[in-house]
Design an enzyme around this catalytic site. Structure first.
Site, PDB file in Angstrom:
ATOM      1  N   ARG A  96      -3.684   3.054   8.402  1.00 32.19           N
ATOM      2  CA  ARG A  96      -4.176   1.612   8.051  1.00 32.19           C
ATOM      3  C   ARG A  96      -2.765   0.655   7.863  1.00 32.19           C
ATOM      4  O   ARG A  96      -1.779   1.044   7.724  1.00 32.19           O
ATOM      5  CB  ARG A  96      -4.484   1.828   6.627  1.00 32.19           C
ATOM      6  CG  ARG A  96      -5.862   2.550   6.270  1.00 32.19           C
ATOM      7  CD  ARG A  96      -6.160   2.853   4.739  1.00 32.19           C
ATOM      8  NE  ARG A  96      -7.282   3.607   4.461  1.00 32.19           N
ATOM      9  CZ  ARG A  96      -8.407   3.416   4.164  1.00 32.19           C
ATOM     10  NH1 ARG A  96      -8.760   2.227   4.184  1.00 32.19           N
ATOM     11  NH2 ARG A  96      -9.225   4.500   4.103  1.00 32.19           N
ATOM     12  N   SER A 108      12.828 -43.271  -9.310  1.00 31.44           N
ATOM     13  CA  SER A 108      11.493 -42.640  -8.998  1.00 31.44           C
ATOM     14  C   SER A 108      11.461 -42.081  -7.387  1.00 31.44           C
ATOM     15  O   SER A 108      11.355 -43.163  -6.738  1.00 31.44           O
ATOM     16  CB  SER A 108      10.261 -43.198  -9.425  1.00 31.44           C
ATOM     17  OG  SER A 108       9.190 -42.233  -9.018  1.00 31.44           O
ATOM     18  N   LYS A 159       0.910  -1.179  -0.094  1.00 31.67           N
ATOM     19  CA  LYS A 159       0.001  -0.146   0.101  1.00 31.67           C
ATOM     20  C   LYS A 159       0.868   1.173   0.030  1.00 31.67           C
ATOM     21  O   LYS A 159       0.729   2.034  -0.808  1.00 31.67           O
ATOM     22  CB  LYS A 159      -0.885  -0.084   1.299  1.00 31.67           C
ATOM     23  CG  LYS A 159      -1.815   1.309   1.488  1.00 31.67           C
ATOM     24  CD  LYS A 159      -2.934   1.100   2.506  1.00 31.67           C
ATOM     25  CE  LYS A 159      -3.712  -0.086   2.326  1.00 31.67           C
ATOM     26  NZ  LYS A 159      -4.977  -0.108   2.918  1.00 31.67           N
ATOM     27  N   GLY A 195      -8.432  -7.359   4.537  1.00 32.03           N
ATOM     28  CA  GLY A 195      -9.285  -7.490   5.748  1.00 32.03           C
ATOM     29  C   GLY A 195      -8.555  -8.051   7.011  1.00 32.03           C
ATOM     30  O   GLY A 195      -9.273  -8.339   8.036  1.00 32.03           O
ATOM     31  N   MET A 232      -5.886  -7.230   8.719  1.00 30.24           N
ATOM     32  CA  MET A 232      -5.222  -6.463   9.732  1.00 30.24           C
ATOM     33  C   MET A 232      -6.023  -5.300  10.019  1.00 30.24           C
ATOM     34  O   MET A 232      -7.015  -4.897   9.297  1.00 30.24           O
ATOM     35  CB  MET A 232      -3.812  -6.006   9.339  1.00 30.24           C
ATOM     36  CG  MET A 232      -2.812  -7.368   9.440  1.00 30.24           C
ATOM     37  SD  MET A 232      -1.264  -7.034   9.139  1.00 30.24           S
ATOM     38  CE  MET A 232      -1.411  -6.543   7.427  1.00 30.24           C
ATOM     39  N   ARG A 248      -3.789  -1.626  -6.129  1.00 30.29           N
ATOM     40  CA  ARG A 248      -2.956  -2.725  -5.830  1.00 30.29           C
ATOM     41  C   ARG A 248      -3.268  -3.735  -6.947  1.00 30.29           C
ATOM     42  O   ARG A 248      -4.477  -3.357  -7.500  1.00 30.29           O
ATOM     43  CB  ARG A 248      -3.210  -3.199  -4.560  1.00 30.29           C
ATOM     44  CG  ARG A 248      -4.494  -3.724  -4.256  1.00 30.29           C
ATOM     45  CD  ARG A 248      -4.664  -4.246  -2.802  1.00 30.29           C
ATOM     46  NE  ARG A 248      -5.861  -4.261  -2.414  1.00 30.29           N
ATOM     47  CZ  ARG A 248      -6.693  -4.642  -1.125  1.00 30.29           C
ATOM     48  NH1 ARG A 248      -5.906  -4.448  -0.190  1.00 30.29           N
ATOM     49  NH2 ARG A 248      -7.814  -4.773  -0.933  1.00 30.29           N
ATOM     50  N   CYS A 292       7.554 -39.094  -7.659  1.00 26.61           N
ATOM     51  CA  CYS A 292       5.793 -39.797  -7.720  1.00 26.61           C
ATOM     52  C   CYS A 292       5.190 -39.495  -6.622  1.00 26.61           C
ATOM     53  O   CYS A 292       4.052 -39.897  -6.657  1.00 26.61           O
ATOM     54  CB  CYS A 292       5.935 -41.102  -8.382  1.00 26.61           C
ATOM     55  SG  CYS A 292       6.682 -42.280  -7.299  1.00 26.61           S
ATOM     56  N   TYR A 312      11.290 -35.587 -14.845  1.00 29.97           N
ATOM     57  CA  TYR A 312       9.977 -35.446 -14.681  1.00 29.97           C
ATOM     58  C   TYR A 312       9.301 -35.534 -13.191  1.00 29.97           C
ATOM     59  O   TYR A 312      10.138 -35.730 -12.413  1.00 29.97           O
ATOM     60  CB  TYR A 312       9.274 -36.443 -15.394  1.00 29.97           C
ATOM     61  CG  TYR A 312       9.251 -37.968 -14.886  1.00 29.97           C
ATOM     62  CD1 TYR A 312       8.637 -38.322 -13.671  1.00 29.97           C
ATOM     63  CD2 TYR A 312      10.401 -38.770 -15.222  1.00 29.97           C
ATOM     64  CE1 TYR A 312       8.502 -39.665 -13.177  1.00 29.97           C
ATOM     65  CE2 TYR A 312      10.732 -39.979 -14.362  1.00 29.97           C
ATOM     66  CZ  TYR A 312       9.391 -40.586 -13.497  1.00 29.97           C
ATOM     67  OH  TYR A 312       9.523 -41.741 -12.769  1.00 29.97           O
ATOM     68  N   HIS A 331     -16.060  -8.264   2.138  1.00 27.19           N
ATOM     69  CA  HIS A 331     -15.011  -9.066   2.433  1.00 27.19           C
ATOM     70  C   HIS A 331     -15.058 -10.563   2.057  1.00 27.19           C
ATOM     71  O   HIS A 331     -14.124 -11.268   1.848  1.00 27.19           O
ATOM     72  CB  HIS A 331     -15.190  -9.009   4.086  1.00 27.19           C
ATOM     73  CG  HIS A 331     -14.023 -10.114   4.878  1.00 27.19           C
ATOM     74  ND1 HIS A 331     -14.182 -11.290   5.120  1.00 27.19           N
ATOM     75  CD2 HIS A 331     -12.719  -9.871   4.975  1.00 27.19           C
ATOM     76  CE1 HIS A 331     -13.561 -12.052   5.752  1.00 27.19           C
ATOM     77  NE2 HIS A 331     -12.433 -10.965   5.594  1.00 27.19           N
TER      78      HIS A 331
END
Length: 886
Positions: A96, A777, A26, A105, A107, A352, A844, A864, A468
């Site tokens: 704020r 694997s 912010k 919402g 804090m 934001r 896996c 992979y 909210h």
């Protein structure tokens, strides 16, 4: 001297957008907007370093902080032309929070700070509007008492409601100056009654009380819960933004609103937002009043009567639209903007990058790349891989019968069905027991974060599209219907009444967050469509990723789903899952309970044809792709009969008495089967089991390849190996069977034999084991269990305690522990490839579908990852992002 405070406003700022870690998101954006010339009320940011200092030094501040704050406050006074605490021309401020990532919402915020019994009179004279002044004062008393002093806001809501009832008022806007003046005094008295001391009148005491509250809110439960859900570090801290107030509650030419430059639910390139005339920002986001639409088109689409901002305030709306264009072009992303109009003058309070659904994130990223606003690589990085989960599950069937109770606002898309629950605590408790729940609230608050996370969906009777409930649900990927005003929700009695009908606690409800429909009962679903923007972004991801993505699958439906989602083979086929089918479980039990090899072979002969058919179906679906088949792994007791009738079935099939079979089952019992007679140990004791499975695999692969189509390369995986000798013995047996069958067929077939690395000893002995294995694997589920000495099935009782205590940052069964388990994997990779440079390596466990774990696998050079079918797209995108990060 350390600079703890950074000023902004009046067309300049000491910070800028890149200082997000220091100024919070912010604060950095307020500075950036000031620098590019937008109308930002002046103020200053107390840095996140102060928050870190505060917690490291027993809730105290650096010695020179107050001096810097006073200097910055004087600068705001000079810019605005008002003085903090002055009885004639008072400066009021908001206080704020502002962490480096948005935590909507979670804090604390305080508005109208600086009002007291003296300054409220000055504000009334200076504004010429006593009603506005005392409305602002009572708001401040309520908010400050709640946030800073710990007096619950419901105490004040009750006083307000009684006042309205006694005077016949329905709306807050009907109250006049005298009403608000009377209520301000009543609110002060209530605060004093609850606290035992008067409401603070010293404006500096108010300011530091609010600063303390914001820093203190970084460690309150709801903020910690949000951080845990979204993997935000508690070490980051929050900044505090102190900003001069502008007022949306100064009459009919004033307003406040929240808006997005694109639709955060669908991604459509259309302005999306809400506003309220004669209100303050908390009225919009808290869902206290249901707001009005921003644009004429959205109003008409919603069928709303009240005029949109575009219609009611056309000149200011036009200015706001210009700001949208400027901010989106500057940040090159969809923006979430808070604004206030004070007597016709537009002020921008915040921007934001907007929270968005996965569907919206996908569309916005692809559209911006197609429009050359961002690159394709940036588009890939803009979509959170885990958020794709929202797109990969069924939605409501449009042709299904729906018992629609009412229609609210479509606040967060997707469909959800579950039992109605009325508290977040119950939602969490029932979800842990495996129930699907819909959290039903008049409106949600930050205290509901845990229940919202546990629920399948959220339903509220109040609040708008930027309330909210809506914002948090979209961020979590939960379907949400908000502002369903026809619902009468009695949370105490746990009942909903709507148009003459009643929904009781634990009744089934279905909600559609894409249409706003609320339905009784359960509604049928359909599979998602994965084309268009999804297919385009996945194509871009596939072009840049290095990791191949396979699926864990052993049934034809799972295999087909995996291919549809882009799987490049099967990385784990768990053959034991095939044995639980009703038509074969008796034969499996006969094999286990047999007392000699001949008895086992007789049972295995019955299993061979069905096991072979299983593999034929899988190999046909996966033509041309690798399929890793894990030979029988779990302890034999898992297949044993539990009921008398099951023992009777086996007895009949084998001609043996039930009593004898029960004695045999008792003899197979193990105290710790997870570390018992399982995996390759079964193969050593009963080689005929693995020989049968090898025969089924090779014969099936030959059959599928016989029609001249793409060949299958089966990868036969021997589990739970801890030494080279174990693997050597079993590999020789399997390859002897395979080579004999291939030779007899007169056909060519390539196959591989490898092992699953799931024991610490196997990882350490990987160099030796690689002499026998053509692939590894990594079974990270069991490797995590055996490394930590923790049972995954039993750890839920204490893992949360470990996470809260900071011992674990995350559940190690969800995200791989890179320092311990990951280190063993790296050792195995290095030692295995030192022996066999072309060793194929994959993972896996469930970690194969976790984005952070996929990045780790990319970084250590695996070939992979394999995951559940529905997580294949997540892994594809995560692998692409890992490659782009380098």
């Amino acid at each position: 001297m350390t600079n703890w405070v950074y000023s902004f406003g009046d067309g300049k700022a000491e910070g800028e957008a890149s200082m997000k870690n220091l100024l919070g998101g912010k604060g950095a954006n307020l500075a950036e907007m000031s620098n590019i010339g937008l109308p930002v009320p002046p103020g200053f940011t107390i840095t996140t370093d102060v928050c870190t200092y505060y917690y490291a030094n027993e809730d105290t501040y650096p010695g020179d902080l107050k001096t810097q704050v006073n200097a910055a406050l004087a600068q705001v006074e000079n810019t605005v032309g008002a003085k903090f605490g002055d009885g004639d021309n008072p400066l009021l401020v908001s206080v704020r929070s502002g962490a480096r990532v948005s935590m909507p919402g979670m804090m604390d915020t305080v508005l109208n700070l600086g009002l007291n019994d003296v300054t409220v009179e000055g504000l009334a004279r200076q504004s010429g509007d006593a009603r506005f002044a005392y409305d602002s004062y009572r708001r401040f008393i309520q908010m400050y008492s709640d946030v800073v002093l710990g007096v619950d806001h419901y105490n004040f809501e009750e006083i307000l409601e009684i006042h309205k009832e006694e005077r016949g008022y329905i709306l807050d806007t009907e109250l006049g100056a005298d009403d608000w003046k009377e209520l301000a005094q009543a609110f002060k008295k209530k605060a004093e009654d609850e606290l035992g001391y008067p409401f603070p009148q010293d404006v500096n005491e108010q300011l530091w009380g609010a600063v303390n509250a914001v820093f203190g809110s970084w460690m309150i439960d709801r903020a910690k819960t949000y951080r845990r859900i979204h993997n935000i570090s508690g070490d980051w801290g929050t900044a505090v933004n102190v900003q001069s107030m502008v007022f949306g509650n100064m009459g009919e030419t004033s307003a406040t609103g929240v808006t997005f430059t694109r639709d955060p639910s669908t991604g459509e390139n259309a302005y999306y937002g809400e506003y309220l005339i004669n209100a303050q920002g908390e009225d919009v986001v808290a869902g206290i009043r249901t707001p009005q639409n921003l644009t004429k088109i959205s109003r008409e689409k919603a069928g709303a009567d009240k005029p949109s901002m575009e219609e009611a305030m056309p000149e200011v709306y036009s200015e706001l639209a210009d700001v949208f264009v400027k901010l989106e072009a500057h940040y090159r992303d969809m923006q979430d903007i808070e604004f206030t109009v004070q007597k016709g003058k537009l002020w921008i309070l915040q921007t934001r990058s907007g929270k968005r659904t996965a569907k919206a994130a996908l569309k916005i990223a692809v559209d911006m790349a197609d429009d050359d606003i961002i690159t394709r690589e940036e588009a890939i990085m803009r979509v959170e891989p885990a958020a794709l989960d929202q797109l990969l599950h069924p939605t409501l069937d449009p042709n299904a019968v729906r018992d629609v109770l009412t229609i609210g606002l479509p606040a967060s898309p997707g469909a959800a069905c579950g039992i109605a629950v009325f508290t977040s605590d119950e939602a969490e408790a029932l979800a842990k027991e495996g129930h699907k729940v819909i959290l039903v609230r008049q409106e949600t608050s930050p205290e509901d974060i845990h229940g919202m996370h546990a629920a399948e969906g959220i339903l509220t009777s109040r609040g708008g599209m930027t309330s909210h409930a809506a914002v948090v649900a979209r961020g979590m990927g939960r379907p949400c219907v908000s502002g369903a005003g026809a619902l009468r929700i009695d949370a105490a009695k746990k009942v909903i009444t709507v148009l003459g009908r009643t929904i009781n606690n634990h009744d089934l409800l279905t909600i559609d967050g894409s249409t706003g429909e609320v339905m009784a009962g359960e509604v049928a679903t359909i599979k998602p469509e994965l084309s268009g923007d999804f297919g385009k972004l996945m194509g871009w991801a596939d072009e840049v990723r290095k990791l191949n993505i396979r699926a864990n699958a052993e049934t034809p439906p799972d295999a087909r789903t995996a291919r549809e989602f882009g799987a490049e083979g099967i990385g784990l086929c768990r053959t034991e899952h095939m044995f639980f089918e009703a038509d074969r479980i008796v034969n499996v039990r006969q094999m286990i309970l047999a007392e000699d090899k001949a008895g086992r072979e007789a049972a295995l002969a019955k299993l061979l044809p069905v096991q072979k058919q299983d593999f034929i179906e899988l190999f046909t679906i996966m033509r041309g792709l690798p399929v890793t088949v894990r030979l029988l792994d779990p302890p034999l007791h898992e297949f044993l009969p539990q009921k008398q009738e099951d023992f009777a079935s086996v007895a009949e099939a084998t001609g043996t008495s039930i009593e004898h079979l029960m004695e045999r089952a008792d003899a197979l019992h193990e105290t710790n089967p997870m570390l018992g007679h399982r995996g390759c140990r079964l193969g050593i004791s009963y080689p005929e089991i693995y020989e049968m499975q090898a025969r089924a695999i090779i014969e099936a692969a030959l059959d599928v390849s016989s029609d001249g189509g793409e060949a299958i390369v089966p990868e036969i995986m021997i589990p739970l190996v801890g030494s080279r000798k174990e693997l050597q013995i079993l590999k020789d047996k399997v390859s002897a069977i395979a080579d004999k069958i291939i030779a007899a067929s007169g056909k060519a077939l390539t196959y591989m034999i490898g092992t699953m690395i799931e024991l610490p000893r196997a990882a350490l002995q990987a160099g030796e084991i690689a002499h026998e294995a053509e692939f590894f694997s990594f079974g990270t589920n069991d490797l995590t269990q055996t490394t930590y000495g923790i049972s995954r099935d039993d750890s839920a009782n204490f893992l949360d305690d470990y996470i809260h205590a900071g011992i674990f940052e995350q559940d190690p069964f969800v995200t791989i522990d890179q320092e311990g388990v990951g280190e063993l994997v790296k050792i195995a990779v290095e030692r295995g490839r030192a022996t066999r440079p072309d060793l194929k390596l994959g993972i896996c466990g469930e970690h194969g579908g976790d984005p952070a774990s996929v990045e780790f696998c990319h970084n250590i050079g695996l070939n992979y990852v394999s995951c559940s079918p529905y997580r294949v797209p997540i892994a594809r995108l995560a692998a692409a992002q890992a490659a782009l990060k380098g």
